[in-house]
Design an enzyme around this catalytic site. Structure first.
Site, PDB file in Angstrom:
ATOM      1  N   LYS A  54       0.843  -1.200   0.000  1.00  0.00           N
ATOM      2  CA  LYS A  54       0.000   0.000   0.000  1.00  0.00           C
ATOM      3  C   LYS A  54       0.878   1.251   0.000  1.00  0.00           C
ATOM      4  CE  LYS A  54      -3.743  -2.490   2.131  1.00  0.00           C
ATOM      5  NZ  LYS A  54      -4.456  -2.926   3.321  1.00  0.00           N
ATOM      6  N   GLN A  98      -4.843  -1.960   9.534  1.00  0.00           N
ATOM      7  CA  GLN A  98      -4.702  -3.263   8.876  1.00  0.00           C
ATOM      8  C   GLN A  98      -5.283  -4.372   9.765  1.00  0.00           C
ATOM      9  OE1 GLN A  98      -3.314  -3.724   5.683  1.00  0.00           O
ATOM     10  NE2 GLN A  98      -4.115  -5.794   5.945  1.00  0.00           N
ATOM     11  N   ASP A 121     -11.234   2.000   3.667  1.00  0.00           N
ATOM     12  CA  ASP A 121     -11.456   0.547   3.569  1.00  0.00           C
ATOM     13  C   ASP A 121     -12.939   0.240   3.394  1.00  0.00           C
ATOM     14  OD1 ASP A 121      -9.275  -1.094   3.433  1.00  0.00           O
ATOM     15  OD2 ASP A 121      -9.029  -1.316   5.603  1.00  0.00           O
TER      16      ASP A 121
END
Ligand code: NAP
Length: 284
Positions: A54, A98, A121
Site C-alpha cells: 500500500k 490493517q 477501507d
C-alpha cells in the site's frame, strides 16, 4: 471459443496511471497532496507485505504515505488514541487499520472509531449503510474492484442475472449490493444453498468469493458468462482461485485468472478511495 482473460494487472495499472494524473491536477489546482495513513499492529508477515504494498502504491501515484507500526502488545486504548489523532490530522485524508488485529483488541470498536469521511477501507457501518441505501460513500476495495473489472471488460450488467457465491461482509454482500446498483438481478449463494450448480448455471455474471479452492466447476458455468474469481489459495500446484479456471474458461465469455485478476484491483480501489477522501475535503 476460448474465453477472454480479464487482465486485472493491466486494468489496475491503467487505473493507477489515471489516478496519478488526477493527483497531479489536485496538487497544482488546489495545493493538496492526498495522504493515506496505514496503521499496523504486530508483526503478522502477510499484513506486513500488504502494508508495504500500500505504501509503495501511494508513493508511485504521488500520495503522501503515513505508516504507523505498533508493537503487538499495544493496548486497545493506545490504538484508539492514535486513530483519534489521525482522524484529526489534516494531511491524513484516508485512514485504515490493517486487519486482523491481535486478539486482545476489539476490531469492531476500532473500525467504529475511524472517521467515516476517512474510511477508505469502507468497513465502517456508516459506509456499509450508505452502500445499502445507495448514497455515495466509501465502498470496500475488493468488491469495488470486482465491479470495475466487469465494467472495463465490457460486461453487460443492466438486467443481467448476477450470482454471487459467498456472503461475507467484506466481499460477498457488498459485491451483491453493487451489482444490484448496476441493475443486475442478483442472487446470493452460501454454504446452505441447495444445488449450487443449478443457481450458478443461470448466471450471466458469476462472482465466486467462497474461500474453497476450485469449488466452481466447468459444468456450473453458463455458456457465455463472465466469471470473476475472488478466491486465492496457495496449493502444491501454485495459486488457484475458487473457480476451476481450465474448465470454466471453456464455457465463459470472459474470466479472471488467479493470480492477476481481482487481486491487483484491491490496491487500485484503495488508492481511488483515498483520492476521493481528499476530494471530499475540497467541498468543506
Ligand atoms: P469468507 O468470509 O470465508 O466467506 C466465504 C463465504 O463462502 C461464506 O459466505 C460461506 O457461506 C460461503 N461458502 C463456503 N463454502 C461454500 C460452499 N461449499 N458453497 C457455497 N458457499 C460457500 O471469505 P471471504 O473473505 O469472502 O473471501 C473469499 C475468498 O476471496 C477467499 O479465498 C479469500 O482469500 C479471497 N479474498 C481475496 C481478496 C483479494 O484478492 N484482494 C480479498 C478478500 C478475499 P456461509 O456464510 O454460509 O458460511
Amino acid at each position: 471459443m476460448a474465453a477472454e482473460i480479464i487482465d486485472g494487472k493491466q486494468i489496475s495499472a491503467d487505473i493507477r496511471a489515471e489516478l496519478a494524473e488526477e493527483v497531479k491536477k489536485m496538487k497544482s489546482e488546489h495545493g493538496i497532496t492526498p495522504g493515506l495513513a496505514v496503521v499496523l499492529v504486530g508483526e503478522d508477515p502477510a499484513s506486513q507485505v500488504y502494508v508495504n504494498n500500500k505504501e509503495k502504491a501511494c508513493l508511485e501515484i504521488g500520495f503522501k504515505s503515513i505508516k504507523h507500526v505498533l508493537p503487538a502488545e499495544t493496548t486497545e486504548a493506545e490504538l484508539l488514541a492514535l486513530v483519534d489523532r489521525l482522524n484529526k490530522q489534516e494531511d491524513v485524508h484516508g485512514l485504515l487499520v490493517q486487519l486482523p488485529l491481535p486478539g486482545h483488541i476489539n476490531e469492531d470498536r476500532v473500525i467504529l472509531s475511524i472517521d467515516p469521511d476517512k474510511d477508505v477501507d469502507g468497513f465502517h457501518p456508516i459506509s456499509v449503510g450508505r452502500l445499502a441505501i445507495g448514497v455515495p460513500g466509501f465502498v470496500s476495495c475488493t468488491p469495488a474492484g470486482v465491479i470495475e473489472l466487469l465494467k472495463r471488460s465490457g460486461t453487460e450488467l443492466e438486467g443481467a442475472n448476477a450470482v454471487v457465491v459467498g456472503r461475507s461482509n467484506n466481499v460477498g454482500k457488498p459485491a451483491a449490493l453493487l451489482l444490484l446498483d448496476e441493475n443486475c438481478t442478483v442472487t446470493i449463494c452460501h454454504s446452505r444453498t441447495r444445488d449450487l450448480g443449478a443457481v450458478t448455471r443461470n448466471a450471466d455474471v458469476l462472482v465466486a468469493a467462497v474461500g474453497v479452492p476450485e469449488l466452481i466447476k466447468g459444468d456450473m458455468v453458463k455458456e457465455g458468462a463472465t466469471v470473476i474469481d475472488v478466491g486465492i489459495h496457495r496449493t502444491d500446484n501454485g495459486l488457484v482461485g475458487d473457480v476451476d479456471f481450465e474448465a470454466a474458461s471453456k464455457k465463459a465469455r470472459a474470466i479472471t485468472p488467479v493470480p492477476g485478476g481481482v487481486g491487483p484491483m484491491t490496491i487500485a480501489m484503495l488508492m481511488r478511495n483515498t483520492l476521493k477522501a481528499a476530494e471530499l475535503t475540497l467541498g468543506r
